[in-house]
Design a protein around this motif. Structure first.
Motif, PDB file in Angstrom:
ATOM      1  N   ASP A 192      32.674 -18.138  17.579  1.00  0.00           N
ATOM      2  CA  ASP A 192      34.035 -18.544  17.930  1.00  0.00           C
ATOM      3  C   ASP A 192      34.324 -18.385  19.424  1.00  0.00           C
ATOM      4  O   ASP A 192      35.454 -18.586  19.869  1.00  0.00           O
ATOM      5  CB  ASP A 192      35.063 -17.760  17.113  1.00  0.00           C
ATOM      6  N   GLY A 193      33.308 -18.003  20.194  1.00  0.00           N
ATOM      7  CA  GLY A 193      33.477 -17.843  21.632  1.00  0.00           C
ATOM      8  C   GLY A 193      33.797 -16.437  22.077  1.00  0.00           C
ATOM      9  O   GLY A 193      33.811 -16.164  23.289  1.00  0.00           O
ATOM     10  N   SER A 194      34.043 -15.542  21.149  1.00  0.00           N
ATOM     11  CA  SER A 194      34.318 -14.150  21.524  1.00  0.00           C
ATOM     12  C   SER A 194      33.023 -13.452  21.926  1.00  0.00           C
ATOM     13  O   SER A 194      31.917 -13.911  21.627  1.00  0.00           O
ATOM     14  CB  SER A 194      34.995 -13.409  20.369  1.00  0.00           C
ATOM     15  N   THR A 195      33.170 -12.331  22.614  1.00  0.00           N
ATOM     16  CA  THR A 195      32.010 -11.584  23.111  1.00  0.00           C
ATOM     17  C   THR A 195      31.558 -10.554  22.087  1.00  0.00           C
ATOM     18  O   THR A 195      32.362  -9.725  21.645  1.00  0.00           O
ATOM     19  CB  THR A 195      32.361 -10.881  24.427  1.00  0.00           C
ATOM     20  N   PRO A 196      30.285 -10.547  21.713  1.00  0.00           N
ATOM     21  CA  PRO A 196      29.784  -9.510  20.799  1.00  0.00           C
ATOM     22  C   PRO A 196      29.938  -8.122  21.416  1.00  0.00           C
ATOM     23  O   PRO A 196      29.705  -7.933  22.610  1.00  0.00           O
ATOM     24  CB  PRO A 196      28.308  -9.880  20.625  1.00  0.00           C
ATOM     25  N   SER A 197      30.307  -7.172  20.594  1.00  0.00           N
ATOM     26  CA  SER A 197      30.580  -5.827  21.104  1.00  0.00           C
ATOM     27  C   SER A 197      29.327  -5.135  21.625  1.00  0.00           C
ATOM     28  O   SER A 197      29.419  -4.189  22.411  1.00  0.00           O
ATOM     29  CB  SER A 197      31.218  -4.965  20.007  1.00  0.00           C
TER      30      SER A 197
ATOM     31  N   PHE B 298      26.590  -5.710  28.859  1.00  0.00           N
ATOM     32  CA  PHE B 298      27.470  -5.315  29.957  1.00  0.00           C
ATOM     33  C   PHE B 298      28.921  -5.120  29.512  1.00  0.00           C
ATOM     34  O   PHE B 298      29.823  -5.045  30.348  1.00  0.00           O
ATOM     35  CB  PHE B 298      27.360  -6.320  31.102  1.00  0.00           C
ATOM     36  N   VAL B 299      29.112  -5.028  28.206  1.00  0.00           N
ATOM     37  CA  VAL B 299      30.430  -4.653  27.696  1.00  0.00           C
ATOM     38  C   VAL B 299      30.734  -3.231  28.165  1.00  0.00           C
ATOM     39  O   VAL B 299      29.917  -2.316  28.004  1.00  0.00           O
ATOM     40  CB  VAL B 299      30.470  -4.734  26.155  1.00  0.00           C
TER      41      VAL B 299
ATOM     42  N   THR C  55      31.219 -10.073  30.589  1.00  0.00           N
ATOM     43  CA  THR C  55      30.656  -9.412  29.412  1.00  0.00           C
ATOM     44  C   THR C  55      29.908 -10.360  28.478  1.00  0.00           C
ATOM     45  O   THR C  55      29.211  -9.906  27.570  1.00  0.00           O
ATOM     46  CB  THR C  55      31.768  -8.698  28.624  1.00  0.00           C
ATOM     47  N   SER C  56      30.020 -11.661  28.713  1.00  0.00           N
ATOM     48  CA  SER C  56      29.256 -12.610  27.905  1.00  0.00           C
ATOM     49  C   SER C  56      27.813 -12.734  28.372  1.00  0.00           C
ATOM     50  O   SER C  56      26.985 -13.351  27.688  1.00  0.00           O
ATOM     51  CB  SER C  56      29.925 -13.992  27.937  1.00  0.00           C
ATOM     52  N   ILE C  57      27.484 -12.151  29.525  1.00  0.00           N
ATOM     53  CA  ILE C  57      26.111 -12.217  30.040  1.00  0.00           C
ATOM     54  C   ILE C  57      25.175 -11.408  29.147  1.00  0.00           C
ATOM     55  O   ILE C  57      25.469 -10.273  28.777  1.00  0.00           O
ATOM     56  CB  ILE C  57      26.044 -11.680  31.484  1.00  0.00           C
TER      57      ILE C  57
END
Length: 374
Positions: A197-202, A206-207, A214-216
């Motif tokens: 859905d485009g959200s960033t995995p936890s 680099f979260v 953080t999507s890197i």
């Protein structure tokens, strides 16, 4: 005297690279016997950048200039509602992929160069949408790289899902060699990993890192234009353009730095050096690299028993030399290279279809199917 030292530096770098070029010394060969034919499946395409089969075995094809084509039952239909692209240099309508559960949710994912956001010019974007008849609907912008720039090079971009349903996509360093790829607070020169859905995995690497994108998922890349999932390990493999020499195949790993432009097996297009090292602690070595460059494009693993001699091999398009390269692997080492489809045109993409056949997108021609001789 300055000219002498410049030439000496180039020679020393070349000698150093050659001493380490165990992989790239595997020369590309012409096949001893042509055991296949090719037939045009989709004719009259200009730059067919991305392609994906739908469950009914029809094809969605992106043209770099911005058109989305649905090819079904021998007929092309132009899909309405395609994203507006920033068509400049290497930018335009790029890759296309469907969700692993497409039959139930209908999501289609696309990358393209976009003017959205601040600044003049464009940068790479990721969108998802659904197909309603001949129109894209429910369009959602999932990611947009920044800042925009009028530079025309290195947009990336390929899309792949892994076996856990995470979405990976690439963005080139946009010609900002010394700014973007080593800086995780900036877009460009990266592989990104998102939820569908485009959200960033936890658990992205680099979260929690201050100011990081953080999507890197990995960084230090130049311009990845090939991406495929390994059929056995599930790892994401990429290829990426070097400058003059130093095209690479890499296996993407969480949080890893792949070195561009600090380390490289390439030199500037002018023949001058930009780095004097090919290895550095904390930076990954490529699984394989090309010297000279072939300008790699789409890539695919062969798993089909239609091509028994090719099973487990990688296919990579060459834009520079206009052929499809077959790389034979043993223990993640390239042991043989072979040129296929020479003389047909610049190979932009390659995929294995649901019918097991290999389909190759060739500029100024169309989509070609490789058929083994009986």
């Amino acid at each position: 005297m300055k000219l002498f030292y410049s030439l000496l530096t180039v020679i020393l770098i070349t000698i150093s690279a050659c001493a380490q070029q165990t992989d790239s010394e595997v020369k590309a060969e012409n096949p001893e016997k042509i055991n296949y034919t090719s037939e045009i499946v989709v004719p009259d395409l200009n730059i067919p950048w991305g392609m994906v089969f739908l469950p009914d075995e029809s094809l969605l094809i992106t043209e770099q200039t911005g058109e989305l084509i649905h090819f079904k039952n021998g007929k092309k239909t132009f899909i309405e509602g395609a994203p507006e692209v920033y068509f400049r240099g290497q930018g335009g309508f790029l890759d296309i992929e469907i969700h692993p559960d497409y039959e139930n949710n209908g999501w289609i994912y696309m990358t393209y160069s976009s003017t959205e956001g601040e600044g003049d010019g464009g940068n790479t974007a990721l969108m998802r949408a659904k197909l309603d008849g001949n129109t894209l609907v429910e369009k959602q912008l999932l990611y947009k790289a920044s800042p925009n720039t009028r530079r025309g090079q290195h947009f990336g971009s390929r899309i792949e899902f892994d076996n856990d349903g995470y979405l990976y996509f690439s963005i080139g360093e946009r010609g900002e060699r010394d700014v973007n790829p080593q800086d995780i607070t900036r877009d460009g020169g990266k592989i990104y990993r998102l939820n569908d859905d485009g959200s960033t995995p936890s658990d992205n690497p680099f979260v929690g890192t201050e100011n990081a994108k953080t999507s890197i998922y990995s960084y230090g890349h130049r311009n990845p234009q090939g991406m495929a999932i390994h059929p056995s390990t599930g790892a994401i493999w990429i290829n990426e353009h070097g400058p003059r020499g130093g095209d690479e195949i890499n296996i993407v790993e969480k949080g890893k730095n792949f070195g561009w432009p600090v380390i490289s097996y390439g030199i500037n297009y002018s023949g001058t050096p930009f780095t004097d090292i090919t290895e550095k602690e904390g930076m990954e070595q490529p699984l394989f690299y090309w010297v000279p460059s072939i300008a790699p494009s789409g890539m695919a693993f062969v798993t089909s028993n239609i091509y028994p001699e090719w099973e487990g091999n990688i296919l990579v398009g060459s834009l520079k030399f206009a052929y499809l390269e077959r790389l034979e692997l043993k223990n993640n080492k390239v042991v043989k290279r072979e040129k296929l489809l020479e003389g047909l045109g610049r190979v932009r993409n390659v995929i294995q279809g649901p019918d097991g056949y290999i389909y190759v997108a060739i500029e100024k021609k169309g989509i070609v199917k490789i058929v083994p001789k009986k």
